[in-house]
Motif scaffolding. Structure first.
Motif, PDB file in Angstrom:
ATOM      1  N   PRO A 211       7.394   3.354  -6.704  1.00 11.95           N
ATOM      2  CA  PRO A 211       8.119   4.629  -7.146  1.00 11.95           C
ATOM      3  C   PRO A 211       7.651   5.209  -7.836  1.00 11.95           C
ATOM      4  N   CYS A 212       7.574   6.813  -7.437  1.00 16.87           N
ATOM      5  CA  CYS A 212       7.194   7.808  -7.966  1.00 16.87           C
ATOM      6  C   CYS A 212       8.392   9.073  -8.214  1.00 16.87           C
ATOM      7  N   ILE A 213       8.641   9.418  -9.289  1.00 16.99           N
ATOM      8  CA  ILE A 213      10.021  10.074 -10.040  1.00 16.99           C
ATOM      9  C   ILE A 213       8.684  11.940 -10.474  1.00 16.99           C
ATOM     10  N   PHE A 214       9.878  12.337  -9.462  1.00 14.16           N
ATOM     11  CA  PHE A 214       8.902  13.453  -9.762  1.00 14.16           C
ATOM     12  C   PHE A 214       9.454  14.429 -11.256  1.00 14.16           C
ATOM     13  N   TRP A 215       8.884  14.223 -12.174  1.00 13.03           N
ATOM     14  CA  TRP A 215       8.739  14.772 -13.539  1.00 13.03           C
ATOM     15  C   TRP A 215       9.901  16.230 -13.125  1.00 13.03           C
ATOM     16  N   PHE A 216      10.257  17.737 -12.406  1.00 13.80           N
ATOM     17  CA  PHE A 216      11.209  18.287 -12.451  1.00 13.80           C
ATOM     18  C   PHE A 216      12.545  17.678 -11.857  1.00 13.80           C
ATOM     19  N   ASP A 217      12.882  17.075 -11.113  1.00  9.51           N
ATOM     20  CA  ASP A 217      14.244  16.293 -10.822  1.00  9.51           C
ATOM     21  C   ASP A 217      14.844  15.402 -12.151  1.00  9.51           C
ATOM     22  N   TYR A 218      13.763  14.885 -12.951  1.00 10.63           N
ATOM     23  CA  TYR A 218      13.731  14.138 -14.113  1.00 10.63           C
ATOM     24  C   TYR A 218      14.493  15.331 -15.301  1.00 10.63           C
TER      25      TYR A 218
ATOM     26  N   HIS B 198       0.721  -1.461  -0.286  1.00 10.98           N
ATOM     27  CA  HIS B 198      -0.481  -0.035  -0.053  1.00 10.98           C
ATOM     28  C   HIS B 198       0.783   1.310   0.100  1.00 10.98           C
ATOM     29  N   ALA B 199       2.048   0.994  -0.234  1.00 13.84           N
ATOM     30  CA  ALA B 199       3.112   2.192  -0.088  1.00 13.84           C
ATOM     31  C   ALA B 199       2.854   2.864  -1.622  1.00 13.84           C
ATOM     32  N   ALA B 200       2.558   4.139  -2.263  1.00 12.63           N
ATOM     33  CA  ALA B 200       4.233   4.733  -2.585  1.00 12.63           C
ATOM     34  C   ALA B 200       5.261   5.901  -2.456  1.00 12.63           C
ATOM     35  N   THR B 201       5.881   5.376  -2.558  1.00  9.46           N
ATOM     36  CA  THR B 201       7.469   6.035  -1.998  1.00  9.46           C
ATOM     37  C   THR B 201       7.468   6.746  -3.292  1.00  9.46           C
ATOM     38  N   PHE B 202       8.393   8.470  -2.335  1.00  7.15           N
ATOM     39  CA  PHE B 202       8.893   9.349  -3.169  1.00  7.15           C
ATOM     40  C   PHE B 202       9.449   9.957  -2.743  1.00  7.15           C
TER      41      PHE B 202
END
Length: 463
Positions: A319-326, A286-290
């Motif tokens: 896992p969720c990647i942040f557009w701004f970082d990418y 149940h974890a969405a990590t970011f």
């Protein structure tokens, strides 16, 4: 598990010089994101907010997707419905799902003030949306004849809060959710500010038997923003999932703040990563990590952010990647072993099975994923090393599950490494599975089991 991307950041249409054209901007990158291993995009709110330059977290007309001339213009800050549908179609053609940001707690931009006769207070609660769908007045908000007091939740920014127990509001929320899944072909929901209203509303929207255009029933992925501690999130998930098929997840805020401390606090004790408190440690399914998101503002991670990304990409959770970082921070680093792309590949190819912590001290953390194989999946596992020392490579001997096994480094980064030839050497475990695994200063390294006759370059992620 898959990998999602938050495909926007605060004021992105303006800062990217793509105002009212942001759906097209994302669509231009969908093919590359699919090839990089991104499985789903979390999109910003699709409806018209209190202005046509709004991020959408102040909903005015839920059913105006950029096609009615109101609130300063016709398009939303992101575009119109046709452009949104084209983006979704292109995403699906590249095997990328899409999740809609659901803001169903509060409204803004009302057309008139009204006096609520239940408490005599004057509020902006008269809405006459140009779509003609879901007009509302004071009785659609708290306090209402259907629920005079907010028995659950918190107020947000002084906006009027919808009363979901009003049948007209309840129906509108279902109509909105069905528009998103059944008509627009979204694949899931991200619910905003869920501490502001009863979890029962999310549960009912989640468990509804949606029917896609192919007439097949569809269960959406559902993830919620509960900005709180681990115990609160755990109790909320129990309550929300008690009347569903257990599909509701939550963003792991406790883990995110631990990772910020790892990156931004010198000499942070890495043993804290082994302790309870995060969603992923308590209930990984149940974890969405970011690492960061659009709400962090000045509280973003400032230093060594790839250390945080490496952690969420090798552990359980979604896992969720942040557009701004990418993109904007340049951390994708394609065709190298030193960036997010390499971590995505390591996640997909190797990060299967349970996580087992092999070593933890204040400056060194070593974990193994034991691997997973079935009819659809073959992930042989990995060894992950996180080094908190800022001035030298560090590692120690640990006992792994692999005996007499060649272990090849496939993804790594650390201070002063990016763009340099220097990289960790491959290793070999002994007959009992023991081996020393080092990582760069203020960095990480991922080692994976590779057959002796395999080509090393083919195993290196991102190259």
């Amino acid at each position: 598990m898959a990998v999602m991307m938050q495909a926007f950041y605060w004021d992105a249409p303006k800062l990217e010089n793509r105002e009212h054209d942001f759906w097209n901007f994302i669509a231009e990158r969908v093919e590359d994101l699919g090839k990089a291993g991104i499985n789903a995009l979390w999109l910003p709110p699709i409806n018209k907010g209190s202005s046509n330059t709004s991020m959408g977290y102040d909903p005015y007309d839920f059913f105006d997707l950029g096609d009615f001339d109101q609130k300063g213009g016709t398009k939303t800050w992101y575009g119109n419905r046709a452009e949104l549908e084209a983006l979704i179609t292109k995403a699906h053609a590249n095997s990328v799902g899409v999740y809609a940001d659901m803001v169903i707690n509060h409204n803004s931009g009302a057309d008139e003030e009204e006096v609520n006769p239940l408490d005599g207070e004057k509020r902006w609660t008269k809405f006459n949306p140009a779509s003609g769908i879901f007009p509302r007045d004071w009785n659609s908000f708290h306090p209402s004849r259907f629920e005079r007091t907010m028995v659950e939740g918190e107020h947000f920014a002084g906006f009027p809060h919808l009363c979901h127990r009003n049948p007209s509001v309840y129906k509108a929320m279902f109509d909105y959710a069905r528009l998103i899944i059944e008509d627009l072909d979204f694949d899931g929901f991200r619910f905003d500010f869920v501490k502001g209203y009863g979890s029962w509303m999310i549960s009912l929207l989640s468990k509804y038997q949606y029917e896609k255009k192919d007439m097949k029933e569809f269960m959406p992925y559902v993830v919620c923003e509960l900005w709180s501690g681990g115990d609160d999130i755990d109790m909320w998930l129990d309550k929300a999932n008690s009347v569903t098929d257990n599909q509701i997840a939550a963003f792991d805020f406790p883990l995110r703040y631990q990772l910020k401390a790892v990156c931004d606090q010198p000499n942070y004790d890495l043993r804290n990563l082994t302790r309870d408190g995060s969603v992923v440690m308590a209930r990984p399914a149940h974890a969405a990590t970011f690492v960061d998101n659009h709400d962090m503002g000045e509280d973003i991670i400032q230093n060594d952010k790839l250390m945080a990304y490496s952690f969420i990409m090798v552990h359980e959770g979604y896992p969720c990647i942040f557009w701004f970082d990418y993109y904007n921070n340049g951390l994708a680093r394609p065709f190298t072993p030193n960036g997010i792309n390499a971590l995505i590949e390591a996640h997909h190819k190797y990060a299967g099975g349970d996580s087992q912590i092999l070593h933890a001290d204040p400056d060194l953390y070593i974990m193994q994923r034991v691997g997973w194989k079935d009819d659809k999946t073959d992930q042989p596992g990995l060894v992950y090393v996180l080094n908190n020392l800022g001035d030298k490579w560090s590692g120690t001997s640990v006992k792994t599950k692999w005996c007499n096994q060649r272990m090849v480094p496939i993804a790594w980064d650390g201070h002063g490494l990016y763009g340099e030839v220097a990289h960790p050497d491959e290793r070999r475990t002994d007959a009992e599975g023991n081996c020393e695994f080092p990582a760069p200063p203020r960095g990480y390294c991922i080692y994976v089991p590779i057959a002796d006759d395999a080509n090393k370059d083919e195993a290196i992620a991102g190259v």
